[in-house]
Design a protein around this motif. Structure first.
Motif, PDB file in Angstrom:
ATOM      1  N   VAL A  12       0.846  -1.187   0.000  1.00  0.00           N
ATOM      2  CA  VAL A  12       0.000   0.000   0.000  1.00  0.00           C
ATOM      3  C   VAL A  12       0.885   1.241   0.000  1.00  0.00           C
ATOM      4  CG1 VAL A  12      -1.806   1.248   1.240  1.00  0.00           C
ATOM      5  CG2 VAL A  12      -1.711  -1.256   1.352  1.00  0.00           C
ATOM      6  N   SER A  13       0.655   2.143  -0.947  1.00  0.00           N
ATOM      7  CA  SER A  13       1.425   3.389  -0.977  1.00  0.00           C
ATOM      8  C   SER A  13       0.508   4.538  -1.364  1.00  0.00           C
ATOM      9  CB  SER A  13       2.598   3.287  -1.944  1.00  0.00           C
ATOM     10  OG  SER A  13       2.147   3.034  -3.254  1.00  0.00           O
ATOM     11  N   LEU A  14       0.846   5.724  -0.862  1.00  0.00           N
ATOM     12  CA  LEU A  14       0.099   6.937  -1.193  1.00  0.00           C
ATOM     13  C   LEU A  14       0.733   7.591  -2.409  1.00  0.00           C
ATOM     14  CD1 LEU A  14      -0.458   8.511   2.321  1.00  0.00           C
ATOM     15  CD2 LEU A  14      -2.048   7.143   0.976  1.00  0.00           C
ATOM     16  N   ALA A  19      -6.825  15.330  -3.887  1.00  0.00           N
ATOM     17  CA  ALA A  19      -7.368  13.993  -4.131  1.00  0.00           C
ATOM     18  C   ALA A  19      -6.315  12.964  -3.762  1.00  0.00           C
ATOM     19  CB  ALA A  19      -7.764  13.844  -5.593  1.00  0.00           C
ATOM     20  N   LEU A  20      -6.524  12.263  -2.692  1.00  0.00           N
ATOM     21  CA  LEU A  20      -5.585  11.257  -2.219  1.00  0.00           C
ATOM     22  C   LEU A  20      -5.807   9.954  -2.988  1.00  0.00           C
ATOM     23  CD1 LEU A  20      -3.380  10.597  -0.174  1.00  0.00           C
ATOM     24  CD2 LEU A  20      -5.171   9.847   1.371  1.00  0.00           C
ATOM     25  N   ILE A  21      -4.752   9.434  -3.557  1.00  0.00           N
ATOM     26  CA  ILE A  21      -4.818   8.182  -4.303  1.00  0.00           C
ATOM     27  C   ILE A  21      -3.978   7.150  -3.566  1.00  0.00           C
ATOM     28  CG2 ILE A  21      -4.250   7.022  -6.460  1.00  0.00           C
ATOM     29  CD1 ILE A  21      -4.690   9.716  -7.857  1.00  0.00           C
ATOM     30  N   VAL A  22      -4.586   6.010  -3.283  1.00  0.00           N
ATOM     31  CA  VAL A  22      -3.899   4.903  -2.633  1.00  0.00           C
ATOM     32  C   VAL A  22      -3.628   3.861  -3.700  1.00  0.00           C
ATOM     33  CG1 VAL A  22      -4.052   3.117  -0.870  1.00  0.00           C
ATOM     34  CG2 VAL A  22      -5.102   5.361  -0.466  1.00  0.00           C
ATOM     35  N   GLU A  23      -2.348   3.557  -3.904  1.00  0.00           N
ATOM     36  CA  GLU A  23      -1.976   2.542  -4.894  1.00  0.00           C
ATOM     37  C   GLU A  23      -1.777   1.214  -4.185  1.00  0.00           C
ATOM     38  OE1 GLU A  23       1.541   1.403  -8.067  1.00  0.00           O
ATOM     39  OE2 GLU A  23       1.518   3.397  -7.194  1.00  0.00           O
ATOM     40  N   LEU A  24      -2.346   0.167  -4.759  1.00  0.00           N
ATOM     41  CA  LEU A  24      -2.174  -1.183  -4.240  1.00  0.00           C
ATOM     42  C   LEU A  24      -1.455  -2.020  -5.279  1.00  0.00           C
ATOM     43  CD1 LEU A  24      -5.735  -1.867  -2.783  1.00  0.00           C
ATOM     44  CD2 LEU A  24      -3.736  -0.985  -1.589  1.00  0.00           C
ATOM     45  N   GLN A  25      -0.360  -2.628  -4.862  1.00  0.00           N
ATOM     46  CA  GLN A  25       0.309  -3.635  -5.682  1.00  0.00           C
ATOM     47  C   GLN A  25       0.053  -4.943  -4.967  1.00  0.00           C
ATOM     48  OE1 GLN A  25       4.388  -2.403  -5.856  1.00  0.00           O
ATOM     49  NE2 GLN A  25       3.958  -0.799  -7.337  1.00  0.00           N
ATOM     50  N   THR A  26      -0.411  -5.923  -5.700  1.00  0.00           N
ATOM     51  CA  THR A  26      -0.857  -7.148  -5.044  1.00  0.00           C
ATOM     52  C   THR A  26      -0.298  -8.397  -5.714  1.00  0.00           C
ATOM     53  OG1 THR A  26      -2.807  -8.414  -4.382  1.00  0.00           O
ATOM     54  CG2 THR A  26      -2.996  -7.143  -6.387  1.00  0.00           C
ATOM     55  N   LYS A  43       3.789 -10.403  10.945  1.00  0.00           N
ATOM     56  CA  LYS A  43       4.397  -9.707  12.085  1.00  0.00           C
ATOM     57  C   LYS A  43       3.829  -8.307  12.289  1.00  0.00           C
ATOM     58  CE  LYS A  43       8.755 -12.190  11.857  1.00  0.00           C
ATOM     59  NZ  LYS A  43      10.211 -12.073  11.659  1.00  0.00           N
ATOM     60  N   THR A  44       3.312  -7.679  11.230  1.00  0.00           N
ATOM     61  CA  THR A  44       2.773  -6.325  11.358  1.00  0.00           C
ATOM     62  C   THR A  44       1.411  -6.315  12.035  1.00  0.00           C
ATOM     63  OG1 THR A  44       1.654  -6.351   9.221  1.00  0.00           O
ATOM     64  CG2 THR A  44       3.948  -5.588   9.247  1.00  0.00           C
ATOM     65  N   GLY A  45       0.773  -7.474  12.091  1.00  0.00           N
ATOM     66  CA  GLY A  45      -0.559  -7.552  12.670  1.00  0.00           C
ATOM     67  C   GLY A  45      -1.666  -7.200  11.698  1.00  0.00           C
ATOM     68  N   HIS A  46      -1.304  -6.941  10.436  1.00  0.00           N
ATOM     69  CA  HIS A  46      -2.288  -6.579   9.421  1.00  0.00           C
ATOM     70  C   HIS A  46      -2.034  -7.331   8.116  1.00  0.00           C
ATOM     71  CE1 HIS A  46      -2.032  -3.117  12.174  1.00  0.00           C
ATOM     72  NE2 HIS A  46      -3.342  -3.155  12.058  1.00  0.00           N
ATOM     73  N   PRO A  47      -1.864  -8.659   8.181  1.00  0.00           N
ATOM     74  CA  PRO A  47      -1.600  -9.376   6.949  1.00  0.00           C
ATOM     75  C   PRO A  47      -2.786  -9.267   6.004  1.00  0.00           C
ATOM     76  CG  PRO A  47      -2.086 -10.903   8.714  1.00  0.00           C
ATOM     77  CD  PRO A  47      -2.053  -9.529   9.315  1.00  0.00           C
ATOM     78  N   PRO A  48      -2.583  -9.184   4.752  1.00  0.00           N
ATOM     79  CA  PRO A  48      -1.372  -9.268   3.963  1.00  0.00           C
ATOM     80  C   PRO A  48      -0.759  -7.900   3.660  1.00  0.00           C
ATOM     81  CG  PRO A  48      -3.233  -9.312   2.493  1.00  0.00           C
ATOM     82  CD  PRO A  48      -3.783  -9.218   3.907  1.00  0.00           C
ATOM     83  N   PHE A  49      -1.212  -6.852   4.343  1.00  0.00           N
ATOM     84  CA  PHE A  49      -0.846  -5.487   3.979  1.00  0.00           C
ATOM     85  C   PHE A  49       0.488  -5.046   4.551  1.00  0.00           C
ATOM     86  CE2 PHE A  49      -5.433  -5.797   3.950  1.00  0.00           C
ATOM     87  CZ  PHE A  49      -5.725  -5.344   2.678  1.00  0.00           C
ATOM     88  N   ILE A  50       1.211  -4.262   3.744  1.00  0.00           N
ATOM     89  CA  ILE A  50       2.426  -3.602   4.201  1.00  0.00           C
ATOM     90  C   ILE A  50       2.474  -2.219   3.566  1.00  0.00           C
ATOM     91  CG2 ILE A  50       3.899  -4.565   2.395  1.00  0.00           C
ATOM     92  CD1 ILE A  50       6.051  -4.674   4.788  1.00  0.00           C
ATOM     93  N   ALA A  51       2.776  -1.225   4.390  1.00  0.00           N
ATOM     94  CA  ALA A  51       2.865   0.153   3.894  1.00  0.00           C
ATOM     95  C   ALA A  51       4.223   0.357   3.244  1.00  0.00           C
ATOM     96  CB  ALA A  51       2.680   1.135   5.038  1.00  0.00           C
ATOM     97  N   VAL A  52       4.201   1.008   2.101  1.00  0.00           N
ATOM     98  CA  VAL A  52       5.428   1.339   1.389  1.00  0.00           C
ATOM     99  C   VAL A  52       5.618   2.844   1.537  1.00  0.00           C
ATOM    100  CG1 VAL A  52       6.598   1.334  -0.839  1.00  0.00           C
ATOM    101  CG2 VAL A  52       5.078  -0.543  -0.219  1.00  0.00           C
ATOM    102  N   LEU A  53       6.680   3.234   2.209  1.00  0.00           N
ATOM    103  CA  LEU A  53       6.956   4.649   2.429  1.00  0.00           C
ATOM    104  C   LEU A  53       7.597   5.253   1.209  1.00  0.00           C
ATOM    105  CD1 LEU A  53       8.314   4.356   6.061  1.00  0.00           C
ATOM    106  CD2 LEU A  53       6.001   4.938   5.337  1.00  0.00           C
ATOM    107  N   GLN A  93      13.184   8.934  -0.009  1.00  0.00           N
ATOM    108  CA  GLN A  93      13.648  10.258   0.365  1.00  0.00           C
ATOM    109  C   GLN A  93      13.992  11.102  -0.853  1.00  0.00           C
ATOM    110  OE1 GLN A  93      13.634  11.372   3.476  1.00  0.00           O
ATOM    111  NE2 GLN A  93      12.781   9.423   4.135  1.00  0.00           N
ATOM    112  N   ASN A  94      14.187  10.497  -2.022  1.00  0.00           N
ATOM    113  CA  ASN A  94      14.576  11.205  -3.231  1.00  0.00           C
ATOM    114  C   ASN A  94      13.384  11.835  -3.957  1.00  0.00           C
ATOM    115  OD1 ASN A  94      17.183  10.389  -2.765  1.00  0.00           O
ATOM    116  ND2 ASN A  94      16.972   8.546  -4.025  1.00  0.00           N
ATOM    117  N   GLU A  95      12.176  11.510  -3.559  1.00  0.00           N
ATOM    118  CA  GLU A  95      10.987  12.032  -4.268  1.00  0.00           C
ATOM    119  C   GLU A  95      10.609  13.382  -3.729  1.00  0.00           C
ATOM    120  OE1 GLU A  95       7.823   9.221  -4.395  1.00  0.00           O
ATOM    121  OE2 GLU A  95       9.135   7.634  -5.030  1.00  0.00           O
TER     122      GLU A  95
END
Length: 90
Positions: free
Chosen positions: A45-47, A54-61, A75-85, A88-90
């Protein structure tokens, strides 16, 4: 991949069906939850454009759907999701 994976890949999560399209939350839930209790092994999951109104949430699955006990990111407690930050270069 198994027959469920192939069905989802060919019928729902294929390039022609998804490319350039935007979906609301209900549509995404229906797509990813179409084979309950199976779901994608992982979902990144990435913003996109977080500064815009308009906030767009991109999902790669993953195209592989499995039982909840086999999902990644337990381990995150929210399988199968992981946030992609954002990098720093953007």
């Amino acid at each position: 991949m198994n027959s469920t994976d192939e069905y989802i890949q060919r019928g729902i999560l294929n390039y022609d069906n998804l490319e350039g399209r935007f979906f609301d939350f209900d549509s995404v839930i229906k797509m990813l939850g179409c084979r309950v209790p199976l779901c994608p092994i992982w979902v990144k999951v990435s913003l996109q454009n977080p500064g815009d109104e308009a906030l767009i949430v991109e999902l790669q699955t993953s195209l592989r759907f499995r039982k909840p006990s086999l999902l990644q990111n337990q381990k995150t407690g929210h399988p199968p999701f992981i946030a992609v930050l954002p990098s720093q270069n953007e």
